[in-house]
Scaffold this active site. Sequence first.
Site, short mmCIF file in Angstrom:
data_model
loop_
_atom_site.label_atom_id
_atom_site.label_comp_id
_atom_site.label_asym_id
_atom_site.label_seq_id
_atom_site.Cartn_x
_atom_site.Cartn_y
_atom_site.Cartn_z
N TYR A 53 2.19 -2.14 56.12
CA TYR A 53 3.19 -2.82 55.31
C TYR A 53 2.56 -3.90 54.43
O TYR A 53 1.59 -4.54 54.83
CB TYR A 53 4.27 -3.46 56.19
CG TYR A 53 5.20 -2.48 56.85
CD1 TYR A 53 5.16 -1.12 56.59
CD2 TYR A 53 6.15 -2.93 57.77
CE1 TYR A 53 6.03 -0.24 57.21
CE2 TYR A 53 7.02 -2.05 58.40
CZ TYR A 53 6.95 -0.71 58.12
OH TYR A 53 7.81 0.15 58.75
N SER A 214 16.28 2.31 58.32
CA SER A 214 17.13 2.58 57.16
C SER A 214 18.59 2.79 57.55
O SER A 214 19.21 3.79 57.19
CB SER A 214 16.62 3.80 56.37
OG SER A 214 17.19 3.83 55.07
N LEU A 216 21.21 1.50 56.41
CA LEU A 216 22.11 1.54 55.25
C LEU A 216 21.65 2.55 54.21
O LEU A 216 22.15 2.57 53.10
CB LEU A 216 22.20 0.14 54.60
CG LEU A 216 22.68 -0.99 55.51
CD1 LEU A 216 22.82 -2.28 54.72
CD2 LEU A 216 23.99 -0.64 56.20
N GLY A 218 18.88 2.85 52.38
CA GLY A 218 18.40 2.28 51.13
C GLY A 218 19.46 1.56 50.32
O GLY A 218 19.32 1.39 49.10
N GLY A 219 20.54 1.13 50.98
CA GLY A 219 21.61 0.40 50.29
C GLY A 219 22.83 1.25 49.97
O GLY A 219 23.87 0.72 49.56
N LEU A 220 22.74 2.57 50.15
CA LEU A 220 23.87 3.44 49.81
C LEU A 220 25.11 3.14 50.63
O LEU A 220 26.24 3.35 50.17
CB LEU A 220 23.49 4.91 50.01
CG LEU A 220 22.48 5.51 49.03
CD1 LEU A 220 22.28 6.98 49.35
CD2 LEU A 220 22.95 5.34 47.59
N GLY A 223 27.94 -0.89 50.24
CA GLY A 223 28.87 -1.27 49.17
C GLY A 223 28.28 -1.11 47.79
O GLY A 223 28.59 -1.86 46.86
#
Length: 328
Positions: A53, A214, A216, A218-220, A223
């Site tokens: 990372y 992950s 969420l 990747g944010g999908l 909201g």
Amino acid sequence: MECTHLGRTGLTVSRLCLGTMNFGRHTEESEAHRLMDTAHERGINFFDTANAYGRDGEGNLKGRTEEIIGRWFAQGGGRRERTVLATKVYADMSDWPNEGKLSALAIRKGVEASLRRLRADHIDLYQMHHIDRATPWEEIWQAMEVLVAQGKILYVGSSNFAGWHIAQAQEAARSRHFLGLVSEQSLYNLLDRAVELEVIPALQGYGLGLIPWSPLRGGLLGGVLRKEREGTLGRSALGYANELLAEHRDRIQAYEDFADEIGTDPAGLALAWLLSRPAVTAPIIGPRTAAQLDAAIGALDVQLDQETLDRLDELFPGHRPAPEDYAW
């Protein structure tokens, strides 16, 4: 903060795990340090990182995230003592042979380098980031046993393993009278439920804790469409998930509408669903701000009744354990 045991071990960890993959790449060091301090203040004691990372778009600066965490530990104040530290080995750290994968030499070099970067004398959970099909389990377990005996690692985990990999690893460990794996870190969220086929049954059978990454997607599931309408979604916020948004836009809209209907934030609903799933120990959250961290912690207070769970299954169909999912 709710806590639980990691798999079948006596190790107590918070039900949310602080992911650090953004540290050094998207989150500046000073902000990363503040986030880790805030996580401790909120009762999160479980931190996850990896030796690779911190790299930039060209693959440079591998190890930078561990270095950021190490400088935070070096500030003292009980930071290391209060942290259950998880990192990973497998990634190629240079072009030179034996700088990656899971040979005994690579494992030894990997742990020594991680300990230097982390400024720590041991790693609590040392995870294999991927299966190494070229290295036999006898070699891997012998290397891990040496590290445990030396006090450099305490527990061993896997990441991105198939169900049969977990069974193979555990049976090899059992033959050596070794504890073997205690956890598996897998992609798992409402959109990605393939681990329900065979990975989760294997985890339940062998007593491993599941650490979903992950959560969420990747944010999908956070909201994204509402943010898009409000103009608060950064152009690069979704990254690789942009194509998935185009494919699942109608489903994501229905999901956000349902979250509004039951008075829950979409991100909190996605995390609460994961926390209700079998074998799940702690989803990995990757907040960039203290506000996002607090929002994630709020998921611990979300209670999902059977009607809500059934509706989520309608929106995002899952899997029964194999073979019933695809046979009789």
